[in-house]
Write a protein that holds these residues in place. Sequence first.
Motif, short mmCIF file in Angstrom:
data_model
loop_
_atom_site.label_atom_id
_atom_site.label_comp_id
_atom_site.label_asym_id
_atom_site.label_seq_id
_atom_site.Cartn_x
_atom_site.Cartn_y
_atom_site.Cartn_z
N MET A 62 34.25 30.69 34.03
CA MET A 62 34.69 30.60 32.58
C MET A 62 35.32 32.08 32.27
O MET A 62 34.93 33.06 32.98
CB MET A 62 33.65 30.50 31.64
N ALA A 63 36.49 32.11 31.65
CA ALA A 63 37.07 33.38 31.24
C ALA A 63 37.68 33.52 29.90
O ALA A 63 37.62 32.36 29.16
CB ALA A 63 38.24 33.56 32.34
N TRP A 64 37.81 34.74 29.61
CA TRP A 64 38.56 34.93 28.41
C TRP A 64 39.93 35.59 28.73
O TRP A 64 40.00 36.42 29.38
CB TRP A 64 37.71 35.86 27.50
N PHE A 65 40.99 35.05 28.00
CA PHE A 65 42.23 35.52 28.08
C PHE A 65 42.91 35.91 26.73
O PHE A 65 42.19 35.74 25.73
CB PHE A 65 43.30 34.59 28.69
N ARG A 66 43.78 36.76 26.67
CA ARG A 66 44.26 37.20 25.39
C ARG A 66 45.72 37.22 25.52
O ARG A 66 46.34 37.65 26.47
CB ARG A 66 43.77 38.40 24.67
N GLN A 67 46.58 37.05 24.27
CA GLN A 67 48.07 37.06 24.19
C GLN A 67 48.21 37.82 22.82
O GLN A 67 48.49 37.27 21.80
CB GLN A 67 48.78 35.56 24.58
N PRO A 68 48.81 38.97 22.99
CA PRO A 68 49.38 39.70 21.80
C PRO A 68 50.71 38.98 21.55
O PRO A 68 51.43 38.44 22.16
CB PRO A 68 49.51 41.15 22.42
N ALA A 69 51.22 39.11 20.26
CA ALA A 69 52.22 38.39 19.77
C ALA A 69 53.45 38.94 20.62
O ALA A 69 53.65 40.15 20.82
CB ALA A 69 52.48 38.73 18.28
N GLY A 70 54.16 38.03 21.28
CA GLY A 70 55.48 38.41 21.85
C GLY A 70 55.06 38.97 23.14
O GLY A 70 56.07 39.48 23.71
N LYS A 71 54.01 38.75 23.82
CA LYS A 71 53.76 39.51 24.88
C LYS A 71 52.93 38.37 26.12
O LYS A 71 52.93 37.33 25.42
CB LYS A 71 52.55 40.67 24.87
N GLU A 72 52.81 38.65 27.22
CA GLU A 72 52.16 37.88 28.19
C GLU A 72 50.80 37.79 28.04
O GLU A 72 50.00 38.48 27.55
CB GLU A 72 52.63 38.43 29.68
N ARG A 73 50.23 36.62 28.51
CA ARG A 73 48.93 36.56 28.34
C ARG A 73 48.14 37.39 29.44
O ARG A 73 48.66 37.30 30.59
CB ARG A 73 48.59 35.00 28.60
N GLU A 74 47.08 37.81 29.15
CA GLU A 74 46.43 38.54 30.29
C GLU A 74 44.83 38.30 30.30
O GLU A 74 44.19 37.83 29.32
CB GLU A 74 46.56 40.17 29.82
#
Length: 125
Positions: A34-46
């Motif tokens: 399992m993992a957590w990712f995040r995606q700021p508005a207008g940016k790539e998912r990390e």
Amino acid sequence: HVQLVESGGGSVQAGGSLKLSCVGSGNRYSMLCMAWFRQPAGKEREGVAAIGMRGETKIADSVKGRFTIAKDNAKNTLYLQMNSLKPADTAMYYCAAAPFDPPTGYVLVDDEYIDWGQGTQVTVS
């Protein structure tokens, strides 16, 4: 496949804390990476943090020392404890699941994960 539902996002001031949760369906939950990712508005998912099938964890350098990932197999729940939050942490946060541990070095690569939640927004001001 598993269905994943995140919760716990919200708005917080810089320096504050939030704890995200991700509840999964299915009786194979304990066998998943399992993992957590995040995606700021207008940016790539990390990738932010991951926990393998045997409990080993990987934390991205950008959040190391501030974020902790944990998994409760009895509750089918994945957690992300986020402390000392910064405005740069503002993003939509997603949990994801893979049926096996990704190869070394790929545990925070989103292509390795097949099931995704709908996301929960975290805003730090």
